[in-house]
Design an enzyme around this catalytic site. Structure first.
Site, PDB file in Angstrom:
ATOM      1  N   GLY A  94      37.925 -60.318  -7.614  1.00  2.62           N
ATOM      2  CA  GLY A  94      36.954 -61.282  -8.143  1.00  2.62           C
ATOM      3  C   GLY A  94      35.599 -61.059  -7.507  1.00  2.62           C
ATOM      4  O   GLY A  94      35.480 -60.331  -6.515  1.00  2.62           O
ATOM      5  N   LYS A 117      23.704 -59.877  -7.185  1.00  6.67           N
ATOM      6  CA  LYS A 117      24.667 -59.285  -6.249  1.00  6.67           C
ATOM      7  C   LYS A 117      24.159 -59.503  -4.828  1.00  6.67           C
ATOM      8  O   LYS A 117      23.057 -59.064  -4.509  1.00  6.67           O
ATOM      9  CB  LYS A 117      24.807 -57.790  -6.562  1.00  6.67           C
ATOM     10  N   GLY A 130      29.664 -62.540   1.508  1.00  6.70           N
ATOM     11  CA  GLY A 130      29.024 -62.806   0.218  1.00  6.70           C
ATOM     12  C   GLY A 130      27.613 -62.256   0.103  1.00  6.70           C
ATOM     13  O   GLY A 130      26.939 -62.484  -0.892  1.00  6.70           O
ATOM     14  N   ARG A 187      36.079 -55.564 -16.939  1.00  8.05           N
ATOM     15  CA  ARG A 187      36.632 -54.383 -16.273  1.00  8.05           C
ATOM     16  C   ARG A 187      38.099 -54.223 -16.642  1.00  8.05           C
ATOM     17  O   ARG A 187      38.722 -55.196 -17.080  1.00  8.05           O
ATOM     18  CB  ARG A 187      36.604 -54.583 -14.738  1.00  8.05           C
ATOM     19  N   ASP A 256      39.110 -51.985 -10.772  1.00  9.04           N
ATOM     20  CA  ASP A 256      38.125 -53.062 -10.902  1.00  9.04           C
ATOM     21  C   ASP A 256      36.720 -52.496 -11.046  1.00  9.04           C
ATOM     22  O   ASP A 256      35.790 -53.229 -11.382  1.00  9.04           O
ATOM     23  CB  ASP A 256      38.177 -54.012  -9.694  1.00  9.04           C
ATOM     24  N   ASN A 257      36.570 -51.200 -10.806  1.00  8.66           N
ATOM     25  CA  ASN A 257      35.249 -50.586 -10.940  1.00  8.66           C
ATOM     26  C   ASN A 257      35.157 -49.723 -12.187  1.00  8.66           C
ATOM     27  O   ASN A 257      34.335 -48.812 -12.258  1.00  8.66           O
ATOM     28  CB  ASN A 257      34.929 -49.754  -9.690  1.00  8.66           C
ATOM     29  N   ASP A 266      29.214 -50.231 -10.202  1.00  4.95           N
ATOM     30  CA  ASP A 266      29.546 -50.331  -8.791  1.00  4.95           C
ATOM     31  C   ASP A 266      29.116 -49.109  -7.993  1.00  4.95           C
ATOM     32  O   ASP A 266      29.907 -48.212  -7.720  1.00  4.95           O
ATOM     33  CB  ASP A 266      31.042 -50.618  -8.594  1.00  4.95           C
TER      34      ASP A 266
HETATM   35  P1  AMP Z   1      33.804 -53.108  -4.255  1.00  2.54           P
HETATM   36  O1  AMP Z   1      34.364 -52.165  -3.244  1.00  2.54           O
HETATM   37  O2  AMP Z   1      32.310 -53.253  -4.206  1.00  2.54           O
HETATM   38  O3  AMP Z   1      34.314 -52.847  -5.630  1.00  2.54           O
HETATM   39  O4  AMP Z   1      34.320 -54.549  -3.851  1.00  2.54           O
HETATM   40  C1  AMP Z   1      35.678 -54.894  -3.791  1.00  2.54           C
HETATM   41  C2  AMP Z   1      35.804 -56.379  -3.648  1.00  2.54           C
HETATM   42  O5  AMP Z   1      35.242 -56.817  -2.402  1.00  2.54           O
HETATM   43  C3  AMP Z   1      35.105 -57.183  -4.723  1.00  2.54           C
HETATM   44  O6  AMP Z   1      35.919 -58.296  -5.002  1.00  2.54           O
HETATM   45  C4  AMP Z   1      33.802 -57.569  -4.058  1.00  2.54           C
HETATM   46  O7  AMP Z   1      33.231 -58.702  -4.631  1.00  2.54           O
HETATM   47  C5  AMP Z   1      34.260 -57.832  -2.632  1.00  2.54           C
HETATM   48  N1  AMP Z   1      33.190 -57.709  -1.637  1.00  2.54           N
HETATM   49  C6  AMP Z   1      32.531 -56.591  -1.272  1.00  2.54           C
HETATM   50  N2  AMP Z   1      31.626 -56.871  -0.311  1.00  2.54           N
HETATM   51  C7  AMP Z   1      31.705 -58.200  -0.059  1.00  2.54           C
HETATM   52  C8  AMP Z   1      31.026 -59.109   0.807  1.00  2.54           C
HETATM   53  N3  AMP Z   1      30.067 -58.704   1.663  1.00  2.54           N
HETATM   54  N4  AMP Z   1      31.386 -60.404   0.766  1.00  2.54           N
HETATM   55  C9  AMP Z   1      32.341 -60.834  -0.051  1.00  2.54           C
HETATM   56  N5  AMP Z   1      33.015 -60.043  -0.893  1.00  2.54           N
HETATM   57  C10 AMP Z   1      32.702 -58.735  -0.918  1.00  2.54           C
HETATM   58 MG    MG Z   2      33.654 -53.486  -7.356  1.00  4.72          MG
END
Ligand code: AMP
Ligand code: MG
Length: 491
Positions: A94, A117, A130, A187, A256-257, A266
């Site tokens: 999510g 973002k 976040g 996605r 998810d990407n 992403d």
């Molecule tokens: P990603 O590797 O960017 O595809 O992220 C994988 C998951 O980690 C997704 O659910 C992102 O929203 C979450 N995520 C990545 N970085 C953060 C962060 N700094 N804080 C909260 N969630 C994160």
């Molecule tokens: Mg992602």
């Protein structure tokens, strides 16, 4: 300009159709306001195409939207729920640091997602804060805009603001928020989430929504769910071929990407390959090479098989029949991908028609590039301008013979050599966002607040097929280093 006038004149024309989907698909919440937003970069051509007013966006109220400090009319911010296979392991994910503000209806009547973002924690943040740091958000801006200019479907970057707050990674870094524009954020992982935790009726709603948004031509067809699978496979086959043709390595092709629109999404540990080497991996955590350059088509097929599994209950009432239909669709991917890749490679070599032997001609070149560690982009550029003295291949025993074969091949088509070289100019970029140049731009921006290096880089990347004199300066390779270039997740 008065405050009210600035708001009205910004041009936001937002709806949020996603917010009308079943409540389990998302969580409504507002961005967490930040201390002191400052606009770092704003994308003029993109803003204009979205029907937004550049000057109004730059006002205090305009920037407040990019910071999450002001919610424009029509927005209904939400974090999307999704799941995904991360390096092969299934997980509930999510939007952990992103919010969908809504969908901008453009002057052309198109509907595109506007997403912040780095806008603060959500119920899906797990242990994350976040937030996002300035360097990685500018990196996404540079690379996604370069991809767009290369003609590769991608999410776009509208703006980056700093928050006036720090984020803690290994050190303290300036916090930032990227405004991302996407055909949608649907996605493979969105379907995995609903398939795992929702009812079949929810899945049908999601599939119909996806069809309406991205495949309206087949949205009413009786076998529309099978068509959805086939159409997504088709777009992904086109997309991955385009990545391979420019040497783009996504780095984290988790399910998810992978979008259902066929856009690249992403920009985390992605990077472009310099020397041609299929096993190239930049991501520090990809120790097995799952997402290596040469493995991207296989991984795409694997991800699409996960997508197909979610659709089984919709594809046919009889499960065995559904599996057969889905398997047939998936097995088409390899052939579709290969045809796209071959067509692209022919263009890169100035070839208009098709001969069976073209593939061995192409493979012959790639093999030489691998053996002599030739730079991928610069080799095709050297061929395009007949400047082979620039290439490490020129002095090798194999190259002369290969070149003769290639020239003979060009002679066996109706089109003139001039047309061939024109085709090559349009298929071979003058430059790509090279890792060392991107790093230099980010370093100046983040450490010295000097954005000029980045602006110049963005300028030359915005028209990669121009082959202008200024672009020649950006074709220099990184200095040889004992440390390979590394990229990181969790930025
Ligand atoms: P990603 O590797 O960017 O595809 O992220 C994988 C998951 O980690 C997704 O659910 C992102 O929203 C979450 N995520 C990545 N970085 C953060 C962060 N700094 N804080 C909260 N969630 C994160
Ligand atoms: Mg992602």
């Amino acid at each position: 300009m008065t405050r009210e006038k600035a708001i009205i004149e910004t041009g936001w024309n937002l709806d949020n159709s996603y917010a009308r989907l079943p409540k389990s698909f998302f969580t409504s919440l507002n961005p967490i306001p930040v201390r002191s937003p400052k606009l770092i970069i704003l994308n003029y051509p993109l803003a204009t195409s979205l029907g937004l007013d550049f000057q109004a966006l730059k006002s205090i109220d305009g920037v407040a939207v990019f910071a999450g400090n002001r919610i424009p009319e029509g927005a209904s911010p939400l974090a999307q729920a999704y799941a995904g296979h991360q390096f092969g392991h299934f997980a509930l994910l999510g939007d952990g640091r992103a919010l969908l503000l809504g969908e901008q209806i453009t002057p052309k009547g198109e509907r595109v997602d506007i997403q912040l973002k780095g806008s603060g924690p959500t119920p899906y943040s797990r242990r994350g804060d976040g937030r996002a740091a300035l360097g990685p958000m500018l990196r996404e801006y540079i690379i996604s805009e370069a991809m767009h200019a290369l003609g590769i479907p991608t999410t776009r970057s509208l703006a980056v603001v700093t928050t006036g707050e720090s984020v803690i990674r290994e050190t303290k870094l300036p916090g930032a928020i990227l405004t991302r524009v996407a055909a949608s954020h649907l996605r493979v992982g969105t379907f995995q989430y609903v398939s795992e935790w929702g009812a079949v009726e929810d899945l049908r709603v999601l599939a119909d929504y996806t069809l309406q948004r991205h495949y309206p031509d087949v949205a009413d067809a009786p076998n529309r769910y099978l068509l959805l699978l086939q159409e997504v496979i088709k777009r992904q086959a086109e997309l991955i071929a385009k990545w391979q043709l420019v040497g783009f390595i996504h780095g984290v092709m988790n399910t998810d990407n992978m979008t259902l629109s066929g856009e690249t999404i992403d920009y985390g540990p992605c990077a472009f390959m310099d020397t041609y080497y299929p096993a190239t991996v930049f991501s520090s955590i990809d120790v097995q090479g799952r997402y290596a350059y040469g493995n991207q088509p296989n991984i795409a097929a694997w991800n699409l098989a996960r997508f197909a599994e979610t659709l089984l209950p919709l594809v046919h009432d009889n499960q065995e029949e559904a599996i057969k239909l889905a398997q047939d669709a998936i097995s088409d991917f390899t052939d579709l991908y290969h045809r796209n890749w071959l067509a692209g490679m022919r263009a890169k070599l100035g070839i208009f028609n098709e001969e069976i032997e073209d593939e061995s001609l192409i493979e012959g070149l790639l093999k030489m590039m691998q053996k002599y560690r030739a730079d991928y982009t610069n080799t095709f550029r050297a061929l395009t301008f007949d400047r082979l003295e620039d290439s490490v291949l020129s002095g090798t025993p194999e190259f002369g013979q290969w070149r003769e074969q290639w020239q003979a091949r060009l002679g066996r088509q109706q089109e003139s050599k001039i047309s061939s070289y024109q085709l090559m100019r349009n298929a071979n970029p003058a430059l790509i966002p090279r890792n060392h140049q991107v790093e230099a731009a980010l370093e100046a921006a983040v450490k010295q607040e000097d954005y000029s290096v980045m602006e110049q880089l963005l300028d030359v990347l915005s028209n990669p097929y121009a082959h202008s004199p200024e672009q020649a300066d950006y074709c220099t390779l990184p200095e040889l280093s004992s440390q390979p270039y590394r990229t990181f997740c969790g930025t």
